[in-house]
Design an enzyme around this catalytic site. Sequence first.
Site, PDB file in Angstrom:
ATOM      1  N   CYS A 121      51.321 -29.917  42.409  1.00 18.09           N
ATOM      2  CA  CYS A 121      52.468 -30.339  41.502  1.00 18.09           C
ATOM      3  C   CYS A 121      53.173 -31.884  41.907  1.00 18.09           C
ATOM      4  O   CYS A 121      53.232 -32.690  40.922  1.00 18.09           O
ATOM      5  CB  CYS A 121      53.491 -29.430  41.391  1.00 18.09           C
ATOM      6  N   ASP A 150      56.131 -31.460  33.103  1.00 14.07           N
ATOM      7  CA  ASP A 150      55.870 -30.464  33.908  1.00 14.07           C
ATOM      8  C   ASP A 150      54.627 -30.018  33.919  1.00 14.07           C
ATOM      9  O   ASP A 150      53.956 -29.887  32.647  1.00 14.07           O
ATOM     10  CB  ASP A 150      56.855 -28.979  33.581  1.00 14.07           C
ATOM     11  N   HIS A 193      58.829 -26.631  43.375  1.00 13.64           N
ATOM     12  CA  HIS A 193      57.905 -27.088  42.310  1.00 13.64           C
ATOM     13  C   HIS A 193      58.615 -28.560  42.040  1.00 13.64           C
ATOM     14  O   HIS A 193      59.886 -28.903  41.855  1.00 13.64           O
ATOM     15  CB  HIS A 193      57.989 -26.195  41.178  1.00 13.64           C
TER      16      HIS A 193
END
Length: 470
Positions: free
Chosen positions: A429, A378, A361
């Site tokens: 991401c 995030d 991630h």
Amino acid sequence: MSNHKRSGGGLNPFENSSLFSLLRSSRVMAPGNYRYYPEVKSPLRRQVHGPSRILKSGLSPMPRQIGRSTRQVSGNGFGASFLTRNYDLFKSNALDLPLPYRTDREVIDVDDECRDLEMISSDTSMESVENVAMEVDEKAEMGNGFVNLKNGSLMVDDGSQANSSFVLNRPVTDVTSYEAYIKVVKSAENRTSKLKARGFGDSLKERGRALLRSLFPSFSFWRQEKEPVEDIRREAFLPLSREEERAVKRAFLANDSTILVAHENSNIDITGKILRCLKPGEWLNDEVINLYMVLLKEREAREPKKFLKCHFFNTFFFTKLVNSGTGYNYGAVRRWTSMKRLGYHLKDCDKIFIPIHKNIHWTLAVINIKDRKFQYLDSFKGREPNILDALARYFVDEVIDKSEIDLDVSGWRQEFVQDLPMQRNGYDCGMFMLKYIDFYSRGLDLCFTQEQMPYFRDRTAKEILQLKAE
């Protein structure tokens, strides 16, 4: 009784006709004078024009000293000397007469040196003449010239009265004229230093505005000089042309080992296999992210006024700074930010971007020097306080090492940004992280969504192929 008056200047042949006839007859009847001699023509027959007083009726009166008009005399030198004497009398009387000032028929001779001068509007000329008139003395000498200010009229004299007696030494009532402007400036340019420093005031004001703008950047008064936010936001969503779309599709179909582009300064080569990570559904790799960071820094260098001053670390920085085995280690990254390598100190930047990779991630950490805070972004709205603590410690060590300043960041706050676009899949991401960096470096809010990720993937591929971020 004789009708002729006696002249006080001696014998006048025109006033004694008998004597004049005798002289003519004596020349004709003289013994031995058998040849015919042509009559001598005086070279002074042309009319003598001289300035004279203009009466209200528009006529010019004849001087009293002239008397009767002369007539042509030929034969001997007596008549020629008479005409010469009368010509001198005409000339002296004409030059002694006062000259009227006719503004409607004034002729100004401009020297060749003045041809290259710019024509100045009436308002500017008036301002210049007034400024000079206030600063010069009653007599400001310059070479052979001076300026007299008497009774509100401007007298100009350059010492050449004999050659330009009709132009100089007269009151100049129209101070806005080009002639008055040139003469006054020439007379005072070596005397008044303020004329050479007229632009100093404007530059000083501009420096003052820049200082106030840097001290109080949040004032709405300064924002009107910046580029409209809508224009910057529109640039972040410029669509690709058909040719650019076809180029991206061809690059995605290239062989795995084919080098599509090579960036010399960063030593990063992009092959067909590496670029295909930008296709929909793929995870972004280190090469694409690091090259895009370099392109963002080059974009800032091209247009420094348009983008914030930022520093972009690569994907390997944080893993060097904080190692899972040894923990925090500033010495491992100490030479990454030397002045010789970067050309600036990190403390002089507005924002510092640090990509963070955790297992599978991508997230982003920001040292926001401009707003005095540490931020964590995030796309799944996760929180990692340990990352921000490590970056706060790094920034203090960096400032001490490079600038020898003991920086106190205890008052800086930690922010886990919640108002941000979120991803709704398991592979975007990295693309979200790149767009966080892109929009923050533009000074924009994060005004995009998940639906725009396919467009951002194609646009990033296009910018990498062109080696230019837009």
